[in-house]
Design an enzyme around this catalytic site. Sequence first.
Site, PDB file in Angstrom:
ATOM      1  N   GLU A   6      -2.800  10.188  -1.018  1.00 13.87           N
ATOM      2  CA  GLU A   6      -4.042   9.412  -0.976  1.00 13.87           C
ATOM      3  C   GLU A   6      -4.405   9.026   0.448  1.00 13.87           C
ATOM      4  O   GLU A   6      -5.583   9.010   0.819  1.00 13.87           O
ATOM      5  CB  GLU A   6      -3.895   8.151  -1.840  1.00 13.87           C
ATOM      6  N   ASP A  58       0.844  -1.194   0.000  1.00 13.29           N
ATOM      7  CA  ASP A  58       0.000   0.000   0.000  1.00 13.29           C
ATOM      8  C   ASP A  58       0.883   1.249   0.000  1.00 13.29           C
ATOM      9  O   ASP A  58       1.201   1.786   1.055  1.00 13.29           O
ATOM     10  CB  ASP A  58      -0.905  -0.027   1.235  1.00 13.29           C
TER      11      ASP A  58
END
Length: 477
Positions: A339, A305
Amino acid sequence: MKKIIFSLTLSIFLFSCHKTTLNKSSETILSKEEKNDSTKIKSLFNTALTEGKSYEWLRDLTQNIGGRLSGSKEAQMAVEWSEQLMKEVGFDSIWLQPVMVPHWIRGDKEVANYTSNGVKKEIAICALGFSVATPKEGISAEVIEVKSLEEASALGTKMKGKIVFFNRAFDNTLIHTFKAYGGCVDQRVRGAAICGKFGAKGVIVRSMTNAIDDFPHTGTMSYGDLPNEKHIPAAAISSLAAESLSKDLKKNPNLTFFFKQQCQTLPDAPSFNVIGEIKGSETPENIFVVGGHLDSWDLGEGAHDDGTGIVQSLEVAYLFRKNNIQPKNTLRVVFFMNEENGTRGAKKYAELATFNKENHIGGLESDAGGHTPRGFSIDANSENTALLITWKKLLAPYGLHDIEKGGSGADISPLKGEDVTLVGYRPDSQRYFDYHHTSRDTFDKVNKRELELGSASMASIVYLMDKYLYKDTPVKL
């Protein structure tokens, strides 16, 4: 004996004919154009699996830079790393798109413990992103356990001076683990806003994971419109700690919990989206985006991630170059910044796309880890959705069976429009939340072959979308 031999021979012959008939009936019948596409897709997979670069790129990003939280020096290092790597791949143009991002820092390692039946238990804990710090000496209070935001709200002023413990676990009956995550994450995001309003002293939240282990999961939280004086510290405890605390509360409802964290939010910091572009050969005014997010949480190395999404997106362009595929539409690889705690990069990209009157026809995002490819989810109009689903016959031989309507991704979703086809890459999700937002999200948890299969899967659907999707009318095979 002759009759027996004849009978056996006839049986074998009939079985052989039946098997041949079954094989023929189960074969996918492809048109001439589809056969050409099938050959091209096979070439993309062959290249990724024999000449792929994604794994070594990921090793460099995670091992030499590591966690890349927005506003940090590591995030800036990642921007510079990305720009240099794009130059090596050979885009027609490369640029940095400025964006101001939040700058939250964790500070000294968090500490937590409680005593039950005379035994002191140290607890695995981490501050949630955007949380305020505790006082320097920490906080200590009795604990109230709840399972939902609604249950917490119903307590009202009963939570004043207490630490509220949100302990709603993942629904492990859900096969798609992102649905389980979606069913729990509201307590992490909004718990402190609700409890702070009624004078709670702090909030602790069970980590967002299927696993029962001792690795706390961070993630963003929000105080909403709560005034600053009602902001209370919020942290996640490991799932194993949550299980233990819940059991001990049943035995001793008046036990006190202690935790200390020294996080803080600094002024916004300058950063960048990193963009590489291959100009389209036929309709360069039409733009297709493929990307992931460059930032990551600070606890680990940001491997799954979203380091995997970054290197896979870049490898799409690399595979196009290696296979002499010149896109008809302009292809942009975008590494979005922020993000994890703000999506400022995505918002800035979409804002400038609108301001510059850019004509985006589609996008693909990889932000679900680097595990075995399973398929794609499609956010598009009904015609284009139906068209993409017909490509299953070309993609299924590579394990890409799950091609269906759904969401795309946080970074490309601001580009959504009636004629814009957005796609989310969907690898197997069963192990993802073992690593998500934890210290375990490291390079060694990524499998080289799975990563490369993902790159090829993404390149294949980008190839098909570039060839058959147009702004107004989808062209059918």
